[in-house]
Design a protein around this motif. Sequence first.
Motif, short mmCIF file in Angstrom:
data_model
loop_
_atom_site.label_atom_id
_atom_site.label_comp_id
_atom_site.label_asym_id
_atom_site.label_seq_id
_atom_site.Cartn_x
_atom_site.Cartn_y
_atom_site.Cartn_z
N ALA A 101 -15.08 2.32 47.70
CA ALA A 101 -15.13 2.58 49.38
C ALA A 101 -14.43 3.62 50.09
O ALA A 101 -14.52 4.57 50.32
CB ALA A 101 -14.76 0.89 49.69
N CYS A 102 -12.93 4.10 49.23
CA CYS A 102 -11.88 4.78 49.57
C CYS A 102 -12.29 5.94 49.37
O CYS A 102 -12.37 6.91 50.06
CB CYS A 102 -10.15 4.59 49.50
N TYR A 103 -12.69 6.33 47.70
CA TYR A 103 -13.36 7.13 47.94
C TYR A 103 -14.24 7.72 47.94
O TYR A 103 -14.32 9.31 49.25
CB TYR A 103 -13.66 7.14 45.89
N VAL A 104 -15.11 7.40 48.67
CA VAL A 104 -16.33 7.60 50.18
C VAL A 104 -16.08 8.45 50.90
O VAL A 104 -16.86 9.35 50.98
CB VAL A 104 -17.07 6.68 50.01
N ARG A 105 -14.97 7.77 51.53
CA ARG A 105 -14.52 7.90 52.39
C ARG A 105 -13.83 9.14 52.43
O ARG A 105 -14.03 9.81 53.83
CB ARG A 105 -13.88 7.01 53.06
#
Length: 198
Positions: free
Chosen positions: A122-126
């Motif tokens: 989720a952090c990577y996508v953001r």
Amino acid sequence: MAMMQENGTEKARIAIKLLEKKASQESLSSGLAEGRGLHVLVQTMVLHPEPSLRQGACSILSAVLHEGEHSKEFLFAAQSARLSQGLQRVLHEEDRKTKPNEGEQAIDPDLPLRRIALSALACYVRKSREVLDDPVTASTIISAAGSSDLILRREGLRLALSLAKDQETLPKIVSAVDTNADKAAPALLRAWDGDASG
């Protein structure tokens, strides 16, 4: 891989513990981007047979992703190490139950790993929307939203909804649902039913 060699597991335990401690105190992204650190951590997370080492490697990767702004060098190194694919592979692993001792309830030893992996993804996508250029990524997020685990389900649903609200990423979520309707529809129904009931 050195961690698979004789005495490698014990060395790996020590290295992972030290890196976990270091990651909680300072930024590691530059150092890991310069060497093969990201590659080794992704390989350990995906391939090592010991759940605690896999979880430790994933915790370090998650901590690094949750750092502030990342350099182009780090993002390139993460792409080269196939970090997104590694996190997704972990998330697509089947639930497996083991009984630690006679009479004890069966548990899934890799469930904590998948929870950390989803938070990291989720952090990577953001931080790097290019991760969604791979259509499998959006499908993985939809699958997580339909997980039998409440924490994974809510985190996956939260991420899917945030991407659906963004005009840039909405088409990628819609495409993932259209392309994998046979898998996406049941996952979304489980997400809806689970969210409504719990």
